[in-house]
Design an enzyme around this catalytic site. Structure first.
Site, PDB file in Angstrom:
ATOM      1  N   HIS A 194      23.978 -37.455  48.328  1.00  0.00           N
ATOM      2  CA  HIS A 194      24.562 -38.454  49.163  1.00  0.00           C
ATOM      3  C   HIS A 194      25.191 -39.354  48.205  1.00  0.00           C
ATOM      4  O   HIS A 194      26.004 -40.165  48.698  1.00  0.00           O
ATOM      5  CB  HIS A 194      23.617 -38.987  50.255  1.00  0.00           C
ATOM      6  CG  HIS A 194      23.762 -37.997  51.421  1.00  0.00           C
ATOM      7  ND1 HIS A 194      22.682 -36.988  51.461  1.00  0.00           N
ATOM      8  CD2 HIS A 194      24.572 -37.764  52.489  1.00  0.00           C
ATOM      9  CE1 HIS A 194      23.008 -36.296  52.566  1.00  0.00           C
ATOM     10  NE2 HIS A 194      24.014 -36.855  53.072  1.00  0.00           N
ATOM     11  N   CYS A 490      34.030 -29.822  58.045  1.00  0.00           N
ATOM     12  CA  CYS A 490      33.576 -31.403  57.816  1.00  0.00           C
ATOM     13  C   CYS A 490      32.757 -31.536  56.531  1.00  0.00           C
ATOM     14  O   CYS A 490      32.069 -32.770  56.409  1.00  0.00           O
ATOM     15  CB  CYS A 490      32.964 -32.015  58.862  1.00  0.00           C
ATOM     16  SG  CYS A 490      31.301 -31.106  59.540  1.00  0.00           S
TER      17      CYS A 490
HETATM   18  C1  PEP Z   1      27.318 -30.563  55.907  1.00  0.00           C
HETATM   19  O1  PEP Z   1      26.322 -30.194  55.568  1.00  0.00           O
HETATM   20  O2  PEP Z   1      28.371 -30.022  55.020  1.00  0.00           O
HETATM   21  C2  PEP Z   1      27.736 -31.758  56.585  1.00  0.00           C
HETATM   22  C3  PEP Z   1      28.863 -32.194  56.762  1.00  0.00           C
HETATM   23  O3  PEP Z   1      26.367 -32.400  56.948  1.00  0.00           O
HETATM   24  P1  PEP Z   1      25.650 -33.456  55.915  1.00  0.00           P
HETATM   25  O4  PEP Z   1      26.480 -33.371  54.722  1.00  0.00           O
HETATM   26  O5  PEP Z   1      25.615 -34.751  56.699  1.00  0.00           O
HETATM   27  O6  PEP Z   1      24.223 -32.677  55.912  1.00  0.00           O
END
Ligand code: PEP
Ligand code: MG
Length: 565
Positions: A194, A490
């Site tokens: 993150h 996404c």
């Molecule tokens: C993903 O896993 O690609 C996603 C968009 O969700 P996150 O990054 O919030 O797990």
């Protein structure tokens, strides 16, 4: 890795956020270690030691107030709250009592006093429990003053700088001011951690997972050129390299809200957002809608489930930024690297494979119900077109149960995220229930390659350029087409302009990314036709390795070099 000529040295790590910038290094001080339990020598004056504690707390409070005055919006509020905590007499008076009663050295007394205060706040729950982190922050700062150690946290310098750290905690990243911190380099962290996602959201070039040998080689004040695309750091760059960085920085690219290939095949270019402020800036950046609203980001610190009213307010703020446009809202994705205290079992041995995301409804079905209720209310109060989806759907039964539940709350368009290989392989069956899907390439890659997305040591596996991941995305798109359902992406892959062309070629209808990436993805898509995208997709899935796929596709996209991408 190191390469050098007579004057400059080039080091490398994992480039996680593109861009080329140059500036002086500022190193983040290491965390403050817990002081040993020690008592004052008999010659020390107890009252003087108590006075030192009060003065150190004052100094910390003033420093935080100064930083707050210079900071913007969210960071300012955070710093002001922390400054108030430094001014709170409970922390200092308890520490002083410990010095008087137990003759503890002041730094140890402050540490223990902060521990007592944190436990008390935690037991009160709610807002008070959220202040625990501020207590720890203030504690570390006071101990730093008392022990004459470097102040922890983001350095404060008058000029813009390149931040070098071991890793950045969420509390640090919230305080990153993009006008001061022009890039960051961390020895730890992986490409889809993150921290990396935040760097892309801030549009800040970033290199992670360099290993300590690289960060240790970067001295305070060294001038470095950071290339967030290639993942390289050049110490003492040439005049030519500095000129090119300045030239690229001066070019402003914009997105006009008309995502399409060169021959006019529409590709919706959407934004990933986590709150109302993010949604507003995404709308200003031209996003055609929201492709991923990570609702858990609104509640990460909350010890208890937010009320339906609080949720309506949070969701409404995002929906209001996109009247008449599509906003894809993801239900809470709690667990693994995003634990929500009210939903996550912290004792699981393998949380990435455990009761996370949609699976939490097995234990707490009412949390999803409350969320759907709040979302339906927020939709009714705004003009956005809400599409709702659940994270980590793994089976057709789950797709059926979720979409039926969502529709029972009046939410008309209900879909799923494809993040688990089973969902991609069984897409044709899942699409009998789901109106749409969005591929979360961060998790899909993690589960296809069996590589923890946070581990920098597995970065070569943790990339959606892996042909195995691309083949599965192709399978998901094939599964959607008999039912005529749209598939979007996404995950972070959507923000990679070269990979975006491949995804479109595989049949992806929309790409959702940090708003900062929209102009670059748009520019590259507009340089190729749909047929060329299909050709690039064929090349990528025929490759034997991620590197081969990446190199072969880049070679066919000269625009990347022109744009410095
Ligand atoms: C993903 O896993 O690609 C996603 C968009 O969700 P996150 O990054 O919030 O797990
Ligand atoms: Mg995910």
């Amino acid at each position: 890795m190191t390469a050098s000529d007579t004057t400059s040295t080039t080091l490398s790590g994992i480039g996680v956020s593109p861009g080329l910038v140059a500036g002086p290094v500022a190193r983040m001080a290491p965390p403050i270690p817990e002081p040993e339990i020690a008592t004052l020598e008999p010659s020390r004056d107890i009252e003087k030691e108590c006075e030192r504690i009060a003065l150190a707390a004052q100094q910390v409070k003033k420093g935080l107030e100064l930083s707050a005055a210079e900071a913007k919006a969210e960071a300012r509020t955070l710093l002001e709250t922390t400054a108030q905590m430094a001014a709170d007499p409970t922390l200092t008076s308890t520490a002083q009592a410990m010095v008087r009663e137990k003759r503890l050295v002041p730094e140890r007394a402050v540490w223990e006093s902060a521990g007592t205060l944190a436990t008390m706040l935690e037991s009160l729950g709610g807002y008070m429990a959220e202040r625990t982190r501020d207590v720890q922050d203030v504690r570390d700062r006071i101990v730093a003053v008392l022990t004459e150690s470097p102040m922890p946290g983001i350095p404060r310098l008058p000029e813009p700088f390149v931040l070098v750290a071991a890793d950045l905690a969420p509390a640090d990243t919230a305080l990153l001011d993009p006008e001061k911190v022009i890039a960051f380099i961390t020895s730890e962290g992986g490409p889809t951690s993150h921290t990396a996602i935040l760097a892309r959201a801030l549009g800040m070039p970033a290199i992670v997972g360099t290993g300590e040998e690289v960060t240790d080689a970067l001295a305070e004040g060294d001038i470095v050129l950071v290339d967030g695309t290639k993942g390289t750091i050049t110490i003492n760059p040439s005049e030519d390299a500095l000129r090119r960085a300045r030239e690229l920085a001066s070019r402003v690219r914009v997105f006009n809200g008309d995502g399409a290939t060169k021959d006019g095949h529409e590709v919706q270019l959407l934004a990933n957002v986590g709150d109302a402020a993010g949604a507003r800036s995404a709308a200003e950046a031209g996003a055609m809608g929201v492709g991923l609203f990570r609702t858990e980001f609104c509640f990460l610190d909350q010890p208890e489930e937010p009320t339906v009213e609080a949720q309506v307010e949070a969701y409404q703020g995002v929906l209001e930024a996109f009247p008449g446009k599509k906003v894809v809202v993801r239900t809470l994705d709690a667990g693994a690297d995003k634990p929500l205290p009210f939903l996550t079992d912290a004792t699981e041995a393998n949380p990435a494979l455990g009761v996370r995301a949609y699976r939490t409804t097995r234990r707490d079905p009412e949390v999803l119900e409350h969320q759907l209720e709040a979302l339906a209310k927020a939709e009714a109060a705004t003009e956005a077109k809400v599409w709702v989806m659940a994270p980590m759907i793994s089976t057709a039964d789950e797709a059926k149960a979720f979409t039926e539940k969502a529709r029972s709350y009046g939410l008309k368009t209900a879909g799923m995220m494809i993040e688990v290989p089973s969902a991609a392989l069984m897409a044709d069956k899942l699409f009998e229930h789901a109106d749409f899907a969005s591929v979360g390439t961060n998790d899909l890659t993690q589960y296809v390659m069996a590589a923890d997305r946070l581990l920098s040591s597995l970065a070569d596996l943790s990339t959606a350029w892996q042909p195995a991941v691309l083949r599965l995305i192709g399978t998901a798109c094939e599964g959607a087409s008999p039912n005529g359902r749209p598939v979007g992406v996404c995950g972070e892959a959507a923000a990679d302009p070269a990979l975006a062309t491949v995804l479109v070629g595989l049949g992806v209808a929309s790409l959702s990314m940090t708003a900062r990436a929209l102009p670059d993805v748009d520019a590259v898509l507009k340089s190729v036709t749909l047929d060329e995208c299909r050709e690039l997709a064929k090349i990528a899935i025929a490759a034997a390795t991620a590197e081969e796929a990446h190199t072969a596709v880049r070679a066919k996209l000269p625009i990347l070099e022109e744009l410095g991408l």
